[in-house]
Design a protein around this motif. Structure first.
Motif: not given
Lengths: 411, 665
Positions: A129, A131-135, A137
């Motif tokens: 996971y 955190p900066q993407l919220g998902r 890749y």
């Protein structure tokens, strides 16, 4: 992005394990056949090979290349790339053989690569996971990320269109002819030696997926080949309808120097020169092995007097049978391939993919010979597979071959 | 007879084949990823030996870590950075070239090789910082770098960048992370419904159900529980808020928190909206369209007489396309811990430890023990550093044994091409280690405070590795080391732990002290639990379990207000409000304390290694090196060359032998 593993793995693993075009083939089946003195044999064949998987160090079949873990700098695993590559080779081989003596023949083989096609078929297993993407890749995320780092996604590669391979020159001496006892007992033995002229092309150094046309690329035979073959023809017992043969061989590969890529097209994955040096050496693992072969003659066919047999039925009856079916099994031990660059770390990443192993090859050939009928022509088809019996550290290649042979005698 | 002769020929030929077979059975062997190198003589001579011996590894490390990983990775930040710091803009404004554009143009006009890297944004940051940091590096260390460059046949500039990028990177990372965070949603406050009428003193202020007891606005990240004795049927109401700055890459986007990005982790159960509607409820805030109220109540309520951990996260409506992939702005995971009624322990004594979370990894840690803490009473220092492996660092690990012609011999654990290491010990038995501790109190932020939008991202001060080198080569004991650490101008936030053969130990929290106000940039913590300077506001020891031990993680425990200032619309705040290290470091610090306590009086090298290998303290992805130093006996046990470092065997090194003036590699 630590991309060198991806690039080099793809680069090297696409080297398909072709077969067939190597050692000159002969008028009949068997490992000891030589052309009659003064006879030419022109052999033209077309080879189509497909390669989609490989056997790993445990002998398990899997993707052609090992999965590659991708990391976000300081941010854990982005995911896993599975380069399930698929390779297609099309090769035309032109071979000309000549019988100097009844037991000594020379041959030359010219392989011409018609086309090579490599489809990377990259798959993706999402990683940690982020955190900066919220998902985590996704695959699309990853390639967008890679693009922002300057690295395009490797696409399908097609090349080697009409490119010459290494030219093969060979000679076979059926030495057993000098020992009468061999002939009487139906045994024969021959030594075949072949070497190549380095006319093939190296793979494009800047491409992530590409292949060349040298013997190393084709993995067919060594730059120098030594074959010691024995045949037993069951003349009296089975009316020459069965020949059993065994062949032991050693294929020696020449060390090759390659220029290192600069990363001009793939700045992240192929920018190797700054640390591996301007060039590197590949010392390929040699092949050692043995083949056993059985040639069956289910149908000899009629023997007709013709211009080829100088109007002699007896002579025509001495020509190869109308139909011969050959079954061959080969065990090939493959030695460790070594890389030599300025970086022992990079060398290891390459060598790890080319560990010692073995291949188990099965082939079946159906040969129609029309010489007995008065036509100077042979037609054959071969299917050779390395995917049926598991190997180790070997590519599971399949090859279909179709060819014609035209014998000729001018004096 | 003839057939036997023929068989003989065949046998000879077969024997030749067999002989050939014997010659080709070797199998490749993985090269040693962790090497030992002994260096002797003057600084330049040692550098030269280093460069010659590790030329291949230095090139490999630079290419795989810098050229192919960090440099292009940092280039992605240019758009975000340039949205605030205009000199780094890649686009002309009103026909005027930015500083970056001019520099790039000049660079490209003279560059011949690797121009994409050398004329890129990240290279500019690294190079300018390296040149500036060079001013703070004593000449002998520069001579050593020159020796490496000559020995490896590489430009000095590359070796200088390799030796300074770490300091530059962390400052740069902190500012870019901060820029990102200020544009993301924030947790403004938490309301514990039910607490205001529960008849308990939940906040430990001696009052029961007083006004505001249930309302924690503004939200304050805490090292301990937020409340105690909370009713099991309480509902938690989180007030989230997302602002638009009017600058930055998200300007013009719709403000507000996207409810579909809300995720709440209660202990080890993950909930998300709208999947878990009912457990999570969303309410708009009428008076503030940029705010969102998130109400959480776990099914069946909270477990009684237990500690609950809540992690909340949300993103906004932004669609950030640069750097890709497209994403919203996500707030930092905020964690609150509280106890439920019947637990019976004051909130200050309940650490904000949380539970193991697959989304985060523990950061770097170190601890020291002595006297009553160790089995033999002898001191030890243990260290585990984790930050950046990227599948490459571990392949370049080196244990450097320095036998200098001036100063003390010492050992340091580092990487090819670096003159410094992440921990070490000298012949006097002084051991040191450090961890990074995110802070905005660093030179790059100072430039922003001074020059606002025209700020330069240039690091300054003495790089942490150079500080370590000085301690190793020139200082005899903890007292001398602390004196130096008090005086030094640090490049960033660091936690340093030192221990010596006499059993002294100290933890020092460093920042760059950019405001130069009446405070030092060094906060010293000792193990003495009777010294008020080593206790927190509640009277609990800051970093010691029982007086003969000290520990550090990757956050400050004493320097709690490392920076608090307002620059225009930017509220520059202490690390606990923004760094992604904070909560995981709190957890590691707490678990480490528990491990030390459990092994108190029994600790030795083996026990310390057990602690370092605790899965809750091991970053499985970016663990870089682990070591245990025994200052009295001058023994070192270390593990590196694999990920995590602690998954490999610990190698024992007798430094008495290693420091002998002859022999070695």
């Amino acid at each position: 992005m630590t991309g060198t593993r991806l690039s080099s793995n793809l680069l090297l693993a696409v080297l398909a394990s072709l077969a067939v075009i190597g050692t000159p083939t002969w008028a009949r089946a068997g490992f000891t056949e030589a052309l009659p003195s003064g006879t030419f044999l022109l052999d033209i064949n077309y080879n189509y090979s497909w390669l989609d998987s490989a056997y790993d160090n445990r002998g398990k079949k899997g993707p052609l290349l090992a999965p590659i873990e991708r990391y976000e700098p300081g941010g854990g695993r982005q995911g896993m790339l599975i380069p399930d590559a698929s390779v297609r080779y099309q090769i035309m081989a032109f071979q000309l053989q000549y019988g100097i003596l009844d037991n000594l023949s020379l041959g030359i083989g010219i392989p011409l690569v018609v086309r090579t096609e490599i489809t990377p078929r990259l798959k993706w297993i999402a990683g940690d996971y982020q955190p900066q993407l919220g998902r985590p890749y996704s695959e699309e995320d990853f390639w967008q990320w890679a693009a922002s780092m300057g690295q395009p996604k490797p696409g399908k590669w097609a090349g080697n269109k009409g490119v010459l391979g290494d030219i093969i020159i060979g000679a076979r001496l059926r030495w057993s002819d000098w020992i009468a006892a061999f002939g009487k007992s139906g045994f024969s033995g021959a030594l075949t030696i072949a070497g190549v002229l380095p006319t093939g092309k190296h793979s494009d150094r800047e491409e992530i997926v590409s292949a060349g046309s040298t013997m190393w690329d084709l993995q067919t035979q060594g730059d120098l080949s030594f074959h010691l073959g024995f045949d037993k023809v069951f003349k009296k017992e089975l009316d020459e309808r069965l020949t059993l043969g065994i062949d032991v061989f050693y294929e020696w590969f020449l060390e090759q120097r390659y220029e290192s890529p600069l990363g001009t097209r793939n700045p992240l994955l192929m920018n190797l020169r700054p640390y591996i040096g301007s060039s590197f050496l590949i010392d390929p693992g040699d092949f050692i092995g043995a083949s056993i072969q059985a040639d069956f003659v289910p149908y000899k066919g009629p023997a007709r007097a013709s211009w080829i047999s100088k109007r002699s039925v007896d002579r025509a009856a001495g020509f190869p049978p109308l139909l011969t079916v050959s079954l061959r099994y080969s065990f090939v031990y493959v030695g460790q391939t070594n890389f030599h660059s300025q970086s022992d770390l990079w060398d290891y990443t390459q060598e790890d993919r080319w560990r010692p192993g073995y291949k188990n090859a099965l082939s079946v050939t159906v040969l129609f010979s029309f010489l007995r009928l008065g036509a100077p022509l042979q037609v054959y088809a071969t299917y050779r597979t390395l995917s049926l019996i598991p190997g180790k550290n070997a590519r599971a290649t399949d090859v279909m071959t179709a060819g014609i042979r035209i014998p000729a005698k001018f004096w | 007879m003839k057939i036997w002769r023929g068989t003989g020929i065949a046998a000879i030929l077969t024997a030749c084949f067999a002989l050939l077979m014997v010659c080709s059975c070797d199998q490749t062997v993985q090269p040693q990823y962790s090497q030992v190198l002994t260096l002797r003589g003057s600084p330049y001579e040692r550098g030269l030996q280093h460069g010659k011996a590790l030329s291949g590894r230095i090139r490999s490390l630079y290419s795989t870590l810098m050229t192919n990983s960090l440099m292009p990775y940092l280039n992605r930040e240019q758009t975000d950075v340039a949205s605030v710091l205009v000199r780094y803009s890649a686009v002309s404004k009103e026909g005027k070239e930015s500083y970056f554009q001019t520099w790039q143009k000049d660079c490209q006009s003279t560059c011949t090789l690797n121009c994409t890297e050398k004329c890129g944004f990240s290279y500019l940051i690294m190079l300018e910082s390296a040149i500036n940091l060079k001013r703070f590096i004593p000449q002998p260390y520069l001579d050593e770098m020159q020796g490496i460059a000559d020995g490896a046949d590489l430009p000095f500039e590359k070796i200088l960048i390799l030796n300074t990028f770490f300091d530059t990177l962390l400052s740069f990372r902190s500012i870019t992370y901060y820029i990102r965070q200020v544009q993301a949603p924030t947790l403004e406050g938490i309301h514990f419904e039910g607490v205001e009428t529960d008849g308990q003193d939940n906040d430990g202020d001696g009052q029961t159900d007083e006004a505001g007891e249930s309302d924690l606005t503004p939200f304050e990240p805490m090292p301990h529980a937020t409340l105690a004795e909370v009713p099991t049927n309480a509902r938690l109401v989180f007030l989230l808020h997302d602002i638009k700055l009017g600058i930055g890459t998200d300007k013009g986007d719709e403000p507000g928190v996207d409810p579909n990005t809300v995720r709440i982790r209660h202990n080890d159960t993950q909930y998300s909206y709208p999947l878990d509607k009912g457990t999570i409820e969303i309410q708009a805030v009428d008076e503030d369209p940029e705010a969102l109220r998130v109400i959480f109540a776990p099914p069946g309520g909270f477990e009684p007489a237990a500690v609950s951990s809540i992690v909340v996260q949300a993103g906004d409506f932004n669609k950030i396309v640069n750097p890709p992939p497209e994403h919203a702005r996500f707030m930092r995971d905020e964690r609150v811990v509280f106890s439920t009624v019947g637990y019976g322990i004051p909130r200050e004594q309940i650490p904000n430890e949380g539970l193991r979370d697959p989304n985060t990894q523990p950061p770097s840690i170190a601890f020291a023990a002595r006297g009553s803490a160790t089995a033999d009473g002898q001191p030890l220092l243990a260290h585990h550093y984790a930050l950046l492996d990227s599948n490459t660092s571990h392949k370049h690990a080196v244990t450097f044994v320095h036998v200098p012609d001036q100063g003390f011999p010492f050992v340091t654990l580092g990487y090819a091409g670096l003159i410094w290491g992440f921990s070490g010990m000298n012949a006097e038995g002084l051991a040191w280690s450090f961890t990074n501790s995110d802070t905005l109190n660093n030179p790059m932020v100072k430039s922003f405070v001074d020059d606002l939008f025209d700020a330069s991202l240039i690091s300054s001060g003495v790089p942490i590795g150079i500080i370590g080198r000085d301690l190793m080569q020139n200082r005899q004991n903890v007292g001398e080391a602390v004196d130096i650490l008090r005086q030094v101008r640090a490049t960033f936030g660091w936690n340093v732990l030192v221990a010596d053969a006499q059993g002294e130990q100290a933890a020092v929290e460093l920042d760059s002290n950019i405001k130069q106000v009446d405070r030092s940039g060094a906060f010293v913590i000792g193990p003495d639990t009777t010294d008020a300077g080593n206790l927190d506001a509640s009277g609990n020891p800051l970093a010691s379990v029982n007086g003969d031990d000290l520990r550090i993680a990757s956050h400050y425990v004493k320097n709690l207000n490392d920076l608090q200032t307002q620059v225009m619309i930017f509220d520059l705040r202490p690390q606990r409000y923004w760094t992604s290290f904070y909560y995981r470091s709190l957890r590691a610090h707490s678990i480490l304390g528990g491990q030390i306590l459990e092994k108190y009086g029994k600790l030795g090298a083996a026990g310390a290694i057990e602690v370092l290998r605790d899965p809750d303290l091991v970053d499985s992805r970016d663990s870089m090196m682990a070591a245990v130093y025994l200052p009295k006996s001058l023994q070192l046990q270390y593990a590196m060359g694999q990920v995590p470092a602690t998954s490999g065997d610990f190698v024992t090194m007798d430094l008495v032998e290693a420091f002998k003036t002859t022999g070695g590699e």
